[in-house]
Motif scaffolding. Structure first.
Motif, PDB file in Angstrom:
ATOM      1  N   ASP A  35     -38.646 -15.308 132.096  1.00 41.85           N
ATOM      2  CA  ASP A  35     -38.258 -14.344 130.968  1.00 41.85           C
ATOM      3  C   ASP A  35     -39.586 -14.092 130.216  1.00 41.85           C
ATOM      4  O   ASP A  35     -39.556 -12.873 129.759  1.00 41.85           O
ATOM      5  CB  ASP A  35     -37.304 -15.011 130.252  1.00 41.85           C
ATOM      6  CG  ASP A  35     -36.596 -14.065 129.438  1.00 41.85           C
ATOM      7  OD1 ASP A  35     -36.235 -13.014 129.586  1.00 41.85           O
ATOM      8  OD2 ASP A  35     -36.288 -14.488 128.103  1.00 41.85           O
ATOM      9  N   ARG A  36     -40.210 -14.770 129.745  1.00 41.48           N
ATOM     10  CA  ARG A  36     -41.474 -14.871 128.908  1.00 41.48           C
ATOM     11  C   ARG A  36     -42.556 -13.750 129.435  1.00 41.48           C
ATOM     12  O   ARG A  36     -42.815 -13.001 128.779  1.00 41.48           O
ATOM     13  CB  ARG A  36     -42.072 -16.076 128.418  1.00 41.48           C
ATOM     14  CG  ARG A  36     -43.402 -15.928 127.639  1.00 41.48           C
ATOM     15  CD  ARG A  36     -42.769 -15.554 126.452  1.00 41.48           C
ATOM     16  NE  ARG A  36     -44.243 -15.336 125.466  1.00 41.48           N
ATOM     17  CZ  ARG A  36     -44.600 -14.104 124.934  1.00 41.48           C
ATOM     18  NH1 ARG A  36     -43.738 -13.260 124.834  1.00 41.48           N
ATOM     19  NH2 ARG A  36     -45.796 -14.135 124.273  1.00 41.48           N
ATOM     20  N   ASP A  38     -41.874 -11.822 132.160  1.00 44.33           N
ATOM     21  CA  ASP A  38     -41.112 -10.177 132.001  1.00 44.33           C
ATOM     22  C   ASP A  38     -41.334  -9.555 130.729  1.00 44.33           C
ATOM     23  O   ASP A  38     -41.641  -8.301 130.619  1.00 44.33           O
ATOM     24  CB  ASP A  38     -39.755 -10.453 132.243  1.00 44.33           C
ATOM     25  CG  ASP A  38     -38.931  -9.099 132.704  1.00 44.33           C
ATOM     26  OD1 ASP A  38     -39.733  -8.443 133.521  1.00 44.33           O
ATOM     27  OD2 ASP A  38     -38.096  -8.890 132.136  1.00 44.33           O
ATOM     28  N   ASP A  39     -40.978 -10.377 129.483  1.00 43.31           N
ATOM     29  CA  ASP A  39     -41.299  -9.760 128.403  1.00 43.31           C
ATOM     30  C   ASP A  39     -42.642  -9.231 128.033  1.00 43.31           C
ATOM     31  O   ASP A  39     -42.734  -7.960 127.739  1.00 43.31           O
ATOM     32  CB  ASP A  39     -40.993 -10.591 127.060  1.00 43.31           C
ATOM     33  CG  ASP A  39     -39.372 -10.881 127.044  1.00 43.31           C
ATOM     34  OD1 ASP A  39     -38.676 -10.183 127.480  1.00 43.31           O
ATOM     35  OD2 ASP A  39     -39.152 -12.081 126.381  1.00 43.31           O
ATOM     36  N   ARG A  42     -43.254  -5.818 130.317  1.00 36.54           N
ATOM     37  CA  ARG A  42     -42.728  -4.704 129.754  1.00 36.54           C
ATOM     38  C   ARG A  42     -43.159  -4.409 128.311  1.00 36.54           C
ATOM     39  O   ARG A  42     -43.619  -3.099 128.265  1.00 36.54           O
ATOM     40  CB  ARG A  42     -41.154  -5.286 129.517  1.00 36.54           C
ATOM     41  CG  ARG A  42     -40.386  -5.236 130.834  1.00 36.54           C
ATOM     42  CD  ARG A  42     -38.897  -5.554 130.608  1.00 36.54           C
ATOM     43  NE  ARG A  42     -38.225  -5.861 131.763  1.00 36.54           N
ATOM     44  CZ  ARG A  42     -37.814  -5.035 132.483  1.00 36.54           C
ATOM     45  NH1 ARG A  42     -37.782  -3.790 132.386  1.00 36.54           N
ATOM     46  NH2 ARG A  42     -37.158  -5.087 133.600  1.00 36.54           N
ATOM     47  N   SER A  43     -43.643  -5.089 127.632  1.00 35.25           N
ATOM     48  CA  SER A  43     -44.017  -4.685 126.390  1.00 35.25           C
ATOM     49  C   SER A  43     -45.353  -4.211 126.389  1.00 35.25           C
ATOM     50  O   SER A  43     -45.870  -3.214 125.565  1.00 35.25           O
ATOM     51  CB  SER A  43     -43.974  -5.978 125.205  1.00 35.25           C
ATOM     52  OG  SER A  43     -44.787  -6.995 125.633  1.00 35.25           O
TER      53      SER A  43
END
Length: 141
Positions: A35-36, A38-39, A42-43
């Motif tokens: 999840d981290r 992916d963040d 994306r950012s």
């Protein structure tokens, strides 16, 4: 006795990975969650992140595509570490490696980007297939 010209004077063979290497600052530790990762992807609008181990050595790289199967279940993405995923791992390129050899290795392994490490395994940068191909094409024949 046969003598060979110095490597730098042979057609395009004097180019090394160091000539094509580019810096890349986005890294994540292998114990970080999917999840981290992916963040960050994306950012920062990235296609890949370099993965390092707890000692700071390069462990590989993870792509958006390789994370997609894990992101279908939020609870799984939050609890699963990058190290548990299938991602590109070594061997890696090194700066003194011939650029032609690196380009061939990348083509055989179907790599668009390849981490470049020092003798101790610490990340120096990355080499992209596009950059390697471009430099080799521009090299004098």
């Amino acid at each position: 006795m046969t003598t060979h010209p110095p490597q730098a004077t042979r057609a395009g063979r004097g180019l090394t990975v160091a000539d094509a290497m580019e810096p890349f600052d986005y890294q994540i530790t292998d114990d970080s969650s999917i999840d981290r990762a992916d963040d960050i992807l994306r950012s920062a609008d990235l296609d890949y992140l370099l993965v390092r181990d707890h000692n700071g050595r390069c462990e590989g790289l993870v792509t958006r595509t390789s994370l997609q199967p894990f992101l279908t279940h939020l609870w799984y993405a939050e609890r699963t570490a990058i190290s548990a995923t299938t991602h590109q791992r070594g061997p890696f390129a090194w700066p003194t490696m011939g650029l032609r050899l690196a380009a061939i290795a990348m083509r055989i392994r179907h790599l668009a980007v390849w981490p470049v490490v020092d003798d101790d395994g610490y990340l120096l940068g990355v080499i992209t297939a596009d950059r390697a191909t471009g430099l080799l094409a521009a090299a004098p024949a």
